[in-house]
Design a protein around this motif. Sequence first.
Motif, PDB file in Angstrom:
ATOM      1  N   ALA A  99      14.292  43.658  20.330  1.00 35.04           N
ATOM      2  CA  ALA A  99      14.474  44.191  21.689  1.00 35.04           C
ATOM      3  C   ALA A  99      15.933  44.322  22.095  1.00 35.04           C
ATOM      4  CB  ALA A  99      13.736  43.324  22.690  1.00 35.04           C
ATOM      5  N   GLN A 100      16.208  45.349  22.898  1.00 29.97           N
ATOM      6  CA  GLN A 100      17.553  45.625  23.391  1.00 29.97           C
ATOM      7  C   GLN A 100      17.890  44.814  24.643  1.00 29.97           C
ATOM      8  OE1 GLN A 100      18.156  49.775  24.205  1.00 29.97           O
ATOM      9  NE2 GLN A 100      20.206  49.516  25.027  1.00 29.97           N
ATOM     10  N   SER A 101      16.897  44.570  25.522  1.00 33.84           N
ATOM     11  CA  SER A 101      17.194  43.973  26.824  1.00 33.84           C
ATOM     12  C   SER A 101      16.355  42.735  27.162  1.00 33.84           C
ATOM     13  CB  SER A 101      16.990  45.006  27.937  1.00 33.84           C
ATOM     14  OG  SER A 101      17.691  46.182  27.668  1.00 33.84           O
ATOM     15  N   PRO A 102      16.345  41.735  26.281  1.00 33.65           N
ATOM     16  CA  PRO A 102      15.625  40.517  26.659  1.00 33.65           C
ATOM     17  C   PRO A 102      16.387  39.812  27.781  1.00 33.65           C
ATOM     18  CG  PRO A 102      16.805  40.201  24.585  1.00 33.65           C
ATOM     19  CD  PRO A 102      17.043  41.622  24.995  1.00 33.65           C
ATOM     20  N   LYS A 103      15.709  39.511  28.888  1.00 31.56           N
ATOM     21  CA  LYS A 103      16.425  38.932  30.040  1.00 31.56           C
ATOM     22  C   LYS A 103      15.454  38.165  30.910  1.00 31.56           C
ATOM     23  CE  LYS A 103      20.334  41.898  31.282  1.00 31.56           C
ATOM     24  NZ  LYS A 103      20.418  42.702  30.051  1.00 31.56           N
ATOM     25  N   LEU A 104      15.926  37.058  31.435  1.00 27.46           N
ATOM     26  CA  LEU A 104      15.146  36.363  32.467  1.00 27.46           C
ATOM     27  C   LEU A 104      15.732  36.766  33.812  1.00 27.46           C
ATOM     28  CD1 LEU A 104      14.598  32.789  30.989  1.00 27.46           C
ATOM     29  CD2 LEU A 104      12.896  34.604  31.302  1.00 27.46           C
ATOM     30  N   LEU A 105      15.001  37.615  34.522  1.00 32.08           N
ATOM     31  CA  LEU A 105      15.463  38.115  35.818  1.00 32.08           C
ATOM     32  C   LEU A 105      14.543  37.579  36.912  1.00 32.08           C
ATOM     33  CD1 LEU A 105      15.967  41.920  35.026  1.00 32.08           C
ATOM     34  CD2 LEU A 105      17.780  40.219  35.282  1.00 32.08           C
ATOM     35  N   THR A 106      15.027  37.609  38.137  1.00 33.31           N
ATOM     36  CA  THR A 106      14.159  37.328  39.276  1.00 33.31           C
ATOM     37  C   THR A 106      13.858  38.643  39.983  1.00 33.31           C
ATOM     38  OG1 THR A 106      15.967  37.067  40.845  1.00 33.31           O
ATOM     39  CG2 THR A 106      15.284  35.084  39.619  1.00 33.31           C
ATOM     40  N   VAL A 107      12.820  38.631  40.814  1.00 32.04           N
ATOM     41  CA  VAL A 107      12.482  39.824  41.603  1.00 32.04           C
ATOM     42  C   VAL A 107      13.688  40.254  42.437  1.00 32.04           C
ATOM     43  CG1 VAL A 107      11.074  40.615  43.556  1.00 32.04           C
ATOM     44  CG2 VAL A 107       9.993  39.467  41.609  1.00 32.04           C
ATOM     45  N   ASP A 108      14.401  39.266  42.992  1.00 31.01           N
ATOM     46  CA  ASP A 108      15.577  39.606  43.807  1.00 31.01           C
ATOM     47  C   ASP A 108      16.686  40.256  42.984  1.00 31.01           C
ATOM     48  OD1 ASP A 108      14.491  38.848  46.179  1.00 31.01           O
ATOM     49  OD2 ASP A 108      15.351  36.824  46.168  1.00 31.01           O
ATOM     50  N   ASP A 109      16.853  39.803  41.720  1.00 37.64           N
ATOM     51  CA  ASP A 109      17.846  40.449  40.851  1.00 37.64           C
ATOM     52  C   ASP A 109      17.571  41.946  40.769  1.00 37.64           C
ATOM     53  OD1 ASP A 109      19.065  38.053  40.214  1.00 37.64           O
ATOM     54  OD2 ASP A 109      17.900  37.758  38.374  1.00 37.64           O
ATOM     55  N   VAL A 110      16.286  42.282  40.619  1.00 33.73           N
ATOM     56  CA  VAL A 110      15.906  43.687  40.483  1.00 33.73           C
ATOM     57  C   VAL A 110      16.122  44.418  41.808  1.00 33.73           C
ATOM     58  CG1 VAL A 110      14.070  45.292  39.837  1.00 33.73           C
ATOM     59  CG2 VAL A 110      14.185  43.026  38.757  1.00 33.73           C
ATOM     60  N   LEU A 111      15.631  43.795  42.891  1.00 31.47           N
ATOM     61  CA  LEU A 111      15.735  44.435  44.212  1.00 31.47           C
ATOM     62  C   LEU A 111      17.185  44.640  44.628  1.00 31.47           C
ATOM     63  CD1 LEU A 111      12.883  42.570  46.158  1.00 31.47           C
ATOM     64  CD2 LEU A 111      12.860  44.929  45.311  1.00 31.47           C
ATOM     65  N   ASN A 112      18.058  43.717  44.190  1.00 31.10           N
ATOM     66  CA  ASN A 112      19.470  43.812  44.582  1.00 31.10           C
ATOM     67  C   ASN A 112      20.321  44.633  43.618  1.00 31.10           C
ATOM     68  OD1 ASN A 112      19.000  42.217  46.832  1.00 31.10           O
ATOM     69  ND2 ASN A 112      19.379  40.306  45.706  1.00 31.10           N
ATOM     70  N   SER A 113      19.727  45.098  42.526  1.00 33.36           N
ATOM     71  CA  SER A 113      20.532  45.907  41.603  1.00 33.36           C
ATOM     72  C   SER A 113      20.759  47.293  42.216  1.00 33.36           C
ATOM     73  CB  SER A 113      19.860  45.996  40.230  1.00 33.36           C
ATOM     74  OG  SER A 113      18.578  46.591  40.295  1.00 33.36           O
ATOM     75  N   LYS A 114      21.785  48.002  41.723  1.00 32.84           N
ATOM     76  CA  LYS A 114      22.219  49.215  42.434  1.00 32.84           C
ATOM     77  C   LYS A 114      21.211  50.359  42.296  1.00 32.84           C
ATOM     78  CE  LYS A 114      25.065  51.289  38.847  1.00 32.84           C
ATOM     79  NZ  LYS A 114      26.322  51.835  38.408  1.00 32.84           N
ATOM     80  N   MET A 115      21.126  51.149  43.344  1.00 32.78           N
ATOM     81  CA  MET A 115      20.183  52.271  43.370  1.00 32.78           C
ATOM     82  C   MET A 115      20.630  53.323  42.351  1.00 32.78           C
ATOM     83  SD  MET A 115      17.382  53.209  44.842  1.00 32.78           S
ATOM     84  CE  MET A 115      17.161  52.471  46.465  1.00 32.78           C
TER      85      MET A 115
END
Lengths: 418, 183
Positions: free
Chosen positions: A190-206
């Motif tokens: 895999a290219q993008s294995p990551k432990l993210l939170t929902v907020d990480d996703v919501l706060n990432s740039k549009m």
Amino acid sequence: MNKVGIVGIGTTQFKARWIDKTYYELAYDAAKLALEDAGIGKKDVGGVVYGIYNEFFERQFMPDVYIHNYIGMGGKPSVRVATGGATGGAAVFVAWSWIAAGLYDTVMVLGVEKATDNYNYTVGHPTPETLKAILFSGDMTFENPMGLTAAASYALPLIAHINKYGTPTERQMAMVSVKNHKNAMNNPIAQSPKLLTVDDVLNSKMITYPFKFYDNCLYSEGASAIILASEDKAKALTDNPAWISGVGLSLDKAFAGERDDMTIFTSSQYAGRDAYAMAGIKHPRTELDFAELHDAFTGAEILSYEAFNLCGPGGGGALIEDGVVEMTGDLPVSPSGGLIGCGHAVGATGVMQTGEAALQVQGRADKRQVKNARVGLVQSIGGPATAWTAAMIIERIDTVKAKPAAQKKARRPGTRRT
Amino acid sequence: MIQNKEQWLEEASRKIKVPKELIARAFHEELEGNPAIDAPLEVPDIMDITYKYTYGGISRFFRELRDNQQLYGTKCTTCGTVWLPPRINCNECYAPTTWVKLGDTARIVTYTIVYYATSVFYGKTPYVCAFVKVDGADTLIMQNVFLKDVRQAKVGMKLKIQFKENRNGDMGDFWFVPAQEAL
């Protein structure tokens, strides 16, 4: 129609750039891995179907002819499939048909893409140029001049869906991103294995409303090959083949403005309907053990739950919220990490997903193994506004032999596997 | 090692139509470093084709846009469907169509806002791409909607057509703005 088995699987690392390999060197690596996995040599291959999407990515028209030569298949039957993001899945479909028709005993499907050799010198990064290369797939007269992107092409039906049903919410979409990045942690290619939170996703740039950075898959380079075989050949090669028990292919109206309903992935609905019918699946929500869906964007995965009848129209968001599609749920979706977690090496993607589904039903998926995986769905989407879908049902041999559909697990929708 | 760096940059710049400074930045390692003989070697390249493309049977659509600031669709002579984008035949009836003048008002059926664009549109973000239903047409056409704030975009938003001042006979000759704004 002859039965078609999967007897060999080989996928290179999916990563942002393979600076030390050309597209045919990458293709060679996947071909070699798949042949070794099948325990056969190149002389045993009856023909090759290539999945390669974009000429501008490869900096080469007809790239398949040079791969065919490079991997030592000269003289054998070959055809290239190019169906946008669905290229890999459609290549599997074509190879399946060669064996189902009895033309050849053994066929290799080889998908490859070098998506990031193109380069925007002003920005100092490939992506804007990669997007430009893709946009040549939009109608050059009416759609290319509007500045559409691949993400926008998915966002248009998604916004129509959100407007009608109120779902998926941005939070539900973020949960898909968290899931697929997390699933990728168990996938060594895999290219993008990551432990993210929902907020990480919501706060990432549009990037493209409503998709934020982590709602998007990334462009990948990589190659994936699988070896398909006729029933006799498959049984001779392995006592544990995966079977392609259903296939479906649909190309919806590419001028999406002609469609009756913008809120449905109609091509997935049709391809799924045909694949289910061929495999004898009547209640996909309970009969499927897992799915590898085309999560090019988080919202696309959720709309795909609906198109494949895993829930009703507008019900897709609830499947992720209720945990059904998590690895711990009773219908894990994209254990590989999908396009978001594993990566999207366009022509290779659908081949990789089919190989992943085969590994699952063969019990060879290591840390990402879904317990008791017997039947899985693979979806490969491409074209403007998800015009194309190839769908495959991959099964373990004992289910194909007996087809005890009625006696299969009777888990209630919404319950979790413990 | 590149023998004459200045000449190499000039030739590369001419070939791929990118300023020398940007090429020098991208190839810094190759120009200034000391890469091993078997290190991956990248080269500047471009794929480029020029056209004298014909619009064929829908040429009138673009002439009406360019010369008369008028939006036309086509109507099927059998089922009466009004097509926009126009087409000279109907894909349901396999019958010919005739040209019909369309209204200058429309509404958004679905849309998206592009914040990260292709190389061609890189400096123009954010902008709105929408499928709009033009009054008088039965199908939707994709177009840009220009708003003071892109976040005002909404499904159902009423629009009015606007034409570019210097028109070229392509889809960039017109776009949509909110109906109130155009009054």
